[in-house]
Design a protein around this motif. Structure first.
Motif, short mmCIF file in Angstrom:
data_model
loop_
_atom_site.label_atom_id
_atom_site.label_comp_id
_atom_site.label_asym_id
_atom_site.label_seq_id
_atom_site.Cartn_x
_atom_site.Cartn_y
_atom_site.Cartn_z
N GLY A 56 -7.50 11.23 -2.98
CA GLY A 56 -8.19 9.98 -3.29
C GLY A 56 -7.32 8.77 -2.96
O GLY A 56 -7.78 7.79 -2.37
N ALA A 57 -6.06 8.85 -3.32
CA ALA A 57 -5.15 7.72 -3.08
C ALA A 57 -4.99 7.49 -1.58
O ALA A 57 -5.00 6.34 -1.12
N ASP A 58 -4.89 8.56 -0.82
CA ASP A 58 -4.73 8.40 0.63
C ASP A 58 -5.96 7.72 1.24
O ASP A 58 -5.83 6.87 2.11
N GLU A 59 -7.12 8.10 0.75
CA GLU A 59 -8.35 7.48 1.25
C GLU A 59 -8.34 5.99 0.93
O GLU A 59 -8.68 5.15 1.77
N ASN A 60 -7.94 5.65 -0.29
CA ASN A 60 -7.92 4.25 -0.69
C ASN A 60 -6.87 3.46 0.08
O ASN A 60 -7.10 2.32 0.48
N ILE A 61 -5.71 4.07 0.27
CA ILE A 61 -4.65 3.38 1.00
C ILE A 61 -5.07 3.15 2.44
O ILE A 61 -4.89 2.06 2.99
N CYS A 114 0.88 -1.17 0.00
CA CYS A 114 0.00 0.00 0.00
C CYS A 114 0.91 1.21 0.00
O CYS A 114 1.58 1.48 1.00
N ARG A 115 1.01 1.91 -1.11
CA ARG A 115 1.96 3.01 -1.19
C ARG A 115 1.59 3.95 -2.34
O ARG A 115 0.80 3.59 -3.21
N ARG A 116 2.19 5.13 -2.30
CA ARG A 116 1.96 6.06 -3.40
C ARG A 116 3.18 6.94 -3.60
O ARG A 116 4.05 7.03 -2.74
N MET A 117 3.21 7.60 -4.76
CA MET A 117 4.25 8.59 -5.00
C MET A 117 3.90 9.81 -4.17
O MET A 117 2.74 10.08 -3.90
N LYS A 118 4.93 10.56 -3.81
CA LYS A 118 4.67 11.76 -3.02
C LYS A 118 3.86 12.75 -3.86
O LYS A 118 2.91 13.35 -3.38
N LYS A 119 4.25 12.90 -5.13
CA LYS A 119 3.54 13.81 -6.02
C LYS A 119 3.22 13.10 -7.32
O LYS A 119 4.03 12.34 -7.83
N PHE A 120 2.03 13.36 -7.87
CA PHE A 120 1.64 12.72 -9.13
C PHE A 120 2.02 13.57 -10.34
O PHE A 120 1.97 13.12 -11.47
#
Ligand SMILES: Cc1cc2nc3c(=O)[nH]c(=O)nc-3n(C[C@H](O)[C@H](O)[C@H](O)COP(=O)(O)OP(=O)(O)OC[C@H]3O[C@@H](n4cnc5c(N)ncnc54)[C@H](O)[C@@H]3O)c2cc1C
Lengths: 540, 69
Positions: A365-370, A299-305
């Motif tokens: 949105g990504a934070d909510e999903n994560i 469960c992760r994301r880039m800092k900026k898209f």
């Protein structure tokens, strides 16, 4: 040389030599999309339908064989429908509403998604990902035939990029050798292990979950299981620490076993070992194995898209566990959000800074999903003795007492993101207006005399008036605002009034091209509407 | 007298559950058990009413049919 990294389910864009490969100097394109998964192709479709030339580069010649995603949510289907490919998905998909949760050999409880009336699309359909992708590609073909400037280039692997202030240079390998092109804008849709992120040296941080899952898609000879989602915690048949059974089209069932971290993948994937697990679960049932795979997840994301002229979308930008079906479903919301913004920037209607709102809104949105998928994963795969004890206490209580059921978490299924507090939001000035249509929300559907509300929204800025006066047409900063004139009486079921008026007697909504509410009032106020539009396109 | 509530009453169940598990992060089993004991006593004080607490003790003692413990 370009080797396939996976088998194809559908070969839809075989390699063809492009004239770009013979050009003396690199050809410049307005938009290049790297990666022809569902998110890349949908991005191309959104832009192409706006008339913006777009080239998709994928290192394969079609759609991967494995059915990864199976659950597609209402909002995702609504977005696909705006692009003209929602209906075939719905026609092919399996609609389900009932879920059952088991612990050991006992049913803990069951839930019903309780579909709300008056929507074109159901809460969920199950559909193998290759079909989902194929319907998008087929729609691209149709759009191309009608003149949409979209190009899908198979067996075009991007091996290097150089990012400049106002464009990107891409080095591409093909079966005929390498060539170079340039792009004003590059969209990175190259999946969870995104080579583009690597080429640009960008971060991708988050949590790794130490567990593996074995998927078996099977066809049962005697197909009389109900169309329900069955989830077992610690099943009595011991085929996994948890197990999911869910129906797909073509009589195929998804079985998903949680098999632990330290596993010998090769051994686990041997047919006799897969069958041993299935037999323990299904008993004396005949079945054929369609597809198997083992997956682990993060469960992760880039800092900026957004990184200047490069924007990331889909799994390349963020990755979640499959619990909750938030991967492709959220990727489609990225596309929905990015498409019109990039279109306006390229068309010279909005400043480049509008694209920063893509970053803010979709990171939200990504934070909510994560958050949701991390919590589901923690519940399904408890990692300490005490969390295991609490998890089982919840299950024991839930079996007897209703109060504990909301705590049971076998996946919080994808719901659309509301851009609360978003940078493009205008005033929420509809006293008594429903919370679900507050500023930032995606418009919920409602039935009209001839079709559905969402069929009439999207693609452009709309001024939706319900029992309110307004001019037919407005234009601000060169952007037209088209009026959609409705009356509460246009929907005799009352859903339109309930969803858009609440306690209010009339309503005026400014709606973005992605069907999200930009601002709302109880009556027409020209100055306020002009200001809200400017804000929604990043002008103030 | 306040009746024991056995229908959903948490306003944000997922947030509460995550906070509960997070409170145990990094604790040994003994430390976790002690944390749970303290938490129960704090919540009991919040409930106050003896009849309600007795009903809660009884509800908690009842294992689901067929469950191991
Ligand atoms: C087991 C499992 C179950 C899932 N279930 C669900 C579900 O029920 N619902 C849901 O919404 N989501 C689900 N997902 C997530 C979903 O599969 C992904 O979110 C989705 O595929 C992301 O699409 P994408 O287009 O971003 O990336 P991908 O589908 O990974 O596509 C990336 C593309 O980029 C191409 N590419 C890579 N490198 C290069 C290069 N150098 N040059 C050119 N092309 C390149 C790849 O070949 C590929 O075609 C699930 C995932 C898994 C693993």
């Amino acid at each position: 040389m370009i080797h396939d990294r996976y088998q194809l389910a559908f070969k839809l864009y075989p390699y063809e030599r492009s004239t770009d490969q013979d050009a003396e100097t690199p050809v410049r394109h307005p938009v290049v999309v790297m990666g022809g998964g569902p998110i890349g192709v949908a991005t191309a479709l959104d832009l192409g339908l706006q008339g913006i030339p777009v080239v998709v580069l994928d290192d394969h010649e079609g759609i991967g064989m494995g059915s990864r995603a199976i659950c597609f949510a209402k909002r995702c289907l609504e977005i696909a429908d705006r692009y003209g490919c929602g209906q075939p998905m719905l026609d092919k998909g399996v609609v389900w509403n009932l879920g059952k949760v088991f612990h050991d050999d006992r049913k803990v409880f069951e839930f019903n998604l309780l579909p709300e009336e008056g929507h074109k699309f159901p809460a969920f359909i199950n559909l193998q990902q290759p079909y989902f992708e194929r319907f998008i590609v087929e729609r691209v073909r149709e759009a191309q035939a009608a003149g949409a400037p979209i190009e899908l280039r198979g067996k075009n692997r991007v091996d290097n990029v150089t990012v400049h202030d106002d464009h990107v240079t891409l080095e591409i390998t093909t079966p005929d050798g390498p060539y170079t092109i340039e792009a004003d804008w590059l969209i990175g849709c190259d999946g969870a292990s995104s080579p583009l992120r690597g080429m640009m040296g960008l971060d991708f941080e988050g949590r790794v979950f130490e567990d593996s899952f074995l998927i078996a898609d099977i066809k049962m000879a005697n197909d009389d299981f109900p169309t329900e989602r069955w989830f077992w915690f610690e099943p009595y048949f011991k085929s996994g620490a948890s197990t999911l059974l869910h129906k797909q089209p073509d009589g195929v069932w998804r079985v998903d076993f949680q098999i632990g971290w330290d596993v010998d993948r090769k051994k686990e994937l041997q047919e006799e070992n897969v069958r041993a697990r299935l037999d323990a679960m299904l008993g004396d049932v005949e079945y054929e194995i369609v597809w198997t795979s083992i997956y682990t997840f993060q469960c992760r994301r880039m800092k900026k898209f957004r990184h200047g002229r490069v924007l990331f979308a889909g799994d390349a930008a963020h990755q979640v566990s499959p619990f909750g079906a938030r991967g492709a479903n959220s990727g489609m919301q990225d596309v929905d959000n990015l498409g019109w913004k990039l279109g306006m920037v390229i068309g010279g209607k909005a400043p480049e800074s509008l694209l920063d709102s893509y970053d803010v809104e979709r990171v939200h949105g990504a934070d909510e999903n994560i958050l949701n998928s991390t919590r589901s994963t923690d519940f399904i795969t408890p990692k300490s003795r005490v969390s295991h004890m609490f998890r089982n206490a919840v299950l024991d209580l839930a079996e007897q007492y209703e109060f504990a059921r909301p705590l049971v978490n076998s996946g919080r299924l994808s719901v659309p993101c509301v851009y609360d507090g978003g940078p493009l939001n205008g005033p929420d000035a509809l006293p008594g207006g429903p919370a679900r249509t507050r500023v930032g929300s995606p418009c919920p559907d409602a039935p009209l005399k001839d079709g559905f509300l969402l069929d009439r929204l999207g693609g452009v800025f709309t001024l939706l008036t319900i029992d309110a006066e307004a001019p037919e047409m407005l234009e601000e900063a060169g952007v037209p605002i088209t009026r959609l004139t409705l009356s509460a009486g246009d929907d005799t079921s009352g859903a339109l009034a309930e969803r858009y008026l609440g306690e209010a007697g009339s309503g005026v909504y400014l709606i973005r091209p992605d069907q999200h509410v930009a601002a709302r009032w109880d009556s027409f106020d020209e100055t306020a509407i002009r200001a809200a539009l400017r804000r929604a396109i990043g002008l103030e | 007298m306040a009746d024991l509530i056995l229908t959903p009453n948490l306003d944000r169940p997922d947030d509460f559950y995550a906070a509960l598990i997070a409170a145990h992060d990094g604790l040994s089993d003994d430390e976790s058990a002690a944390l749970n004991a303290r938490l129960i006593l704090i919540l009991a004080n919040q409930v106050g009413n003896t009849e309600t607490l007795t009903a809660a003790l009884q509800a908690a003692a009842k294992a689901p049919e067929g469950a191991a413990a």
